[in-house]
Scaffold this motif. Structure first.
Motif, mmCIF file in Angstrom:
data_model
loop_
_atom_site.group_PDB
_atom_site.id
_atom_site.type_symbol
_atom_site.label_atom_id
_atom_site.label_comp_id
_atom_site.label_asym_id
_atom_site.label_seq_id
_atom_site.Cartn_x
_atom_site.Cartn_y
_atom_site.Cartn_z
ATOM 1 N N LEU A 279 51.740 37.026 17.514
ATOM 2 C CA LEU A 279 52.042 38.955 18.284
ATOM 3 C C LEU A 279 50.447 39.641 18.942
ATOM 4 C CD1 LEU A 279 55.086 39.579 16.535
ATOM 5 C CD2 LEU A 279 54.993 38.872 18.753
ATOM 6 N N VAL A 280 49.773 38.906 19.163
ATOM 7 C CA VAL A 280 48.418 39.504 18.897
ATOM 8 C C VAL A 280 48.637 40.612 20.454
ATOM 9 C CG1 VAL A 280 46.162 39.254 20.145
ATOM 10 C CG2 VAL A 280 46.601 38.541 17.771
ATOM 11 N N ASN A 281 47.950 40.758 20.924
ATOM 12 C CA ASN A 281 48.065 42.250 21.617
ATOM 13 C C ASN A 281 49.574 42.402 22.335
ATOM 14 O OD1 ASN A 281 45.590 42.427 21.966
ATOM 15 N ND2 ASN A 281 45.542 40.451 23.026
ATOM 16 N N VAL A 282 50.698 41.926 22.011
ATOM 17 C CA VAL A 282 52.246 42.251 21.952
ATOM 18 C C VAL A 282 52.534 43.307 21.609
ATOM 19 C CG1 VAL A 282 54.542 41.843 22.044
ATOM 20 C CG2 VAL A 282 52.627 40.141 21.582
ATOM 21 N N ALA A 283 52.568 44.441 22.787
ATOM 22 C CA ALA A 283 53.659 46.100 22.825
ATOM 23 C C ALA A 283 54.861 46.049 22.095
ATOM 24 C CB ALA A 283 53.084 46.440 23.563
ATOM 25 N N GLN A 284 55.652 45.087 22.400
ATOM 26 C CA GLN A 284 56.327 45.419 22.479
ATOM 27 C C GLN A 284 57.294 45.429 20.472
ATOM 28 O OE1 GLN A 284 59.036 42.365 24.545
ATOM 29 N NE2 GLN A 284 61.029 43.123 23.184
ATOM 30 N N GLN A 285 58.690 46.033 20.538
ATOM 31 C CA GLN A 285 58.878 45.530 19.264
ATOM 32 C C GLN A 285 59.755 45.167 19.431
ATOM 33 O OE1 GLN A 285 58.712 50.549 18.419
ATOM 34 N NE2 GLN A 285 57.168 50.551 16.295
ATOM 35 N N PHE A 286 60.641 44.489 17.949
ATOM 36 C CA PHE A 286 61.412 43.883 17.665
ATOM 37 C C PHE A 286 62.599 44.412 16.733
ATOM 38 C CE2 PHE A 286 57.754 41.418 19.538
ATOM 39 C CZ PHE A 286 58.265 40.938 20.737
ATOM 40 N N ASP A 287 63.626 43.634 16.640
ATOM 41 C CA ASP A 287 64.562 44.433 16.130
ATOM 42 C C ASP A 287 64.309 42.634 14.353
ATOM 43 O OD1 ASP A 287 66.053 46.128 17.173
ATOM 44 O OD2 ASP A 287 67.209 44.018 18.618
ATOM 45 N N LEU A 288 63.749 42.189 14.931
ATOM 46 C CA LEU A 288 63.882 40.455 14.198
ATOM 47 C C LEU A 288 63.014 39.488 14.745
ATOM 48 C CD1 LEU A 288 65.428 38.722 12.174
ATOM 49 C CD2 LEU A 288 66.700 37.923 13.650
#
Length: 360
Positions: A279-288
């Motif tokens: 998840l490097v450089n991933v801006a999204q937030q996830f529920d799971l």
């Protein structure tokens, strides 16, 4: 260059770094097999490097003044390390003219076979190839594959516990098809590309995790970090078909396997599959977030990758997001997770594995 073994000093001067940044201070970014292979680099060669781990071979090729350097490499982390350590762009081999190839022997025999065929597909005349690996990691199976696709195979003296073979790789238009792995209890047929983790049989850690999927929340967005062939996401999709799935793996073979497996089993699923370092450089937030972390990097046993995955996951979680981890019990990831997260609960365990629910 002389065929005599290069000393380690030239590599030390290059200030090469492993990626991810190592926690074990005794691990360096090259080994005796790199040094042995580097001794066969010729000035003005058009060189193909297979499985250059962290850029030691590429960096030495630049110093030797080669005409061109191309790569065959499955690992995103290795590719990133090569570019960072050499300050140059990695160029994939795609049939360019080549005069020589250097191969760091991979752990996976099927990956070696696929890579040899990838190189052989692009040549019209035999090409000289040098193969090396540390003696404890080189098997009779490696040599058998070399002999299957090469002529004039020559064993060179072992130096500093590094094996070396020289051979001439024949042109060959053969290609390896994905291995069809049936998972009857889930009604799935996985499409496993050569070299993917658990290529020939279902990973027992994943099997144990899936047996407890009824405990997982119904989430709108799900990240599968280190997705492998996509099995966990495929199983989650069966329970929650409306979830948007985001799969990440640093292995190109894994990404291709997951893409093929979703296309065959769940072509209508909302899924995005990416070749990257978790998840490097991933801006999204996830529920799971789901993680079945590896504890090997090439032939090195390390918890670095798992710890990096946990850190990355935290940056992509809200207060109510859940991180679920399945891992070998002996690795004691609970201690690492408790350093970063406020809640770490054991949800299931057996003699070998533990399933952890983690909240930020």
């Amino acid at each position: 260059m002389s065929a005599d073994l290069l000393p380690s000093a030239p590599f030390a001067a290059l200030n090469l770094q492993r990626y991810p940044v190592k926690h074990a201070k005794d691990l360096q970014a090259w080994d005796a097999a790199d040094a042995y292979l580097a001794s066969f680099i010729r000035k003005d060669a058009a060189l193909v490097l297979l499985n250059d781990s962290f850029g030691a071979l590429h960096a030495m090729a630049i110093q030797c003044g080669v005409a061109a350097v191309f790569h065959i490499n499955d690992s995103w982390c290795s590719r990133h390390a090569i570019e960072k350590n050499t300050q140059s762009e990695l160029i994939d081999y795609a049939g360019q003219m080549t005069t020589c190839a250097l191969v760091k022997l991979p752990k996976s025999l099927s990956m070696l076979e696929a890579q040899l065929l990838e190189l052989a597909n692009g040549v019209t005349t035999p090409v000289e190839v040098y193969f090396s690996g540390m003696q404890k990691h080189v098997s009779n199976g490696h040599l058998a594959l070399i002999k299957q696709y090469c002529d004039d195979v020559e064993y060179l003296p072992t130096q500093r516990k590094a094996r070396m073979y020289r051979a001439n790789l024949r042109p060959n238009q053969q290609r390896i098809q994905p291995f069809r792995q049936s998972v009857p209890e889930l009604g799935l047929t996985l499409q496993n590309v050569a070299g993917v983790f658990a290529e020939q049989k279902m990973d027992i850690g994943s099997r144990f995790f899936i047996e407890h999927f009824s405990q997982l929340p119904s989430a709108k967005t799900v990240a599968d970090v280190g997705c492998g062939n996509g099995l966990l996401s495929l199983a989650y999709h069966q329970h929650h078909p409306d979830a948007a799935l985001y799969l990440y793996d640093e292995s190109k073979a894994a990404v291709e396997s997951a893409q093929f497996s979703f296309a065959v089993n769940c072509p209508q699923a909302a899924v995005e599959i990416l070749h990257c370092d978790g998840l490097v450089n991933v801006a999204q937030q996830f529920d799971l977030i789901l993680i079945n972390p590896p504890f090997h990097q090439q032939n090195t046993i390390t918890t670095d990758i798992a710890i990096s995955m946990f850190t990355q996951a935290k940056q992509c979680m809200r207060a109510d997001s859940e991180l679920w981890v399945v891992a070998n019990r002996h690795l004691n990831y609970q201690a690492d997770l408790k350093k970063q997260f406020r809640r770490v609960n054991v949800m299931a365990q057996n003699a070998k594995f533990v399933i952890l629910k983690v909240m930020r």
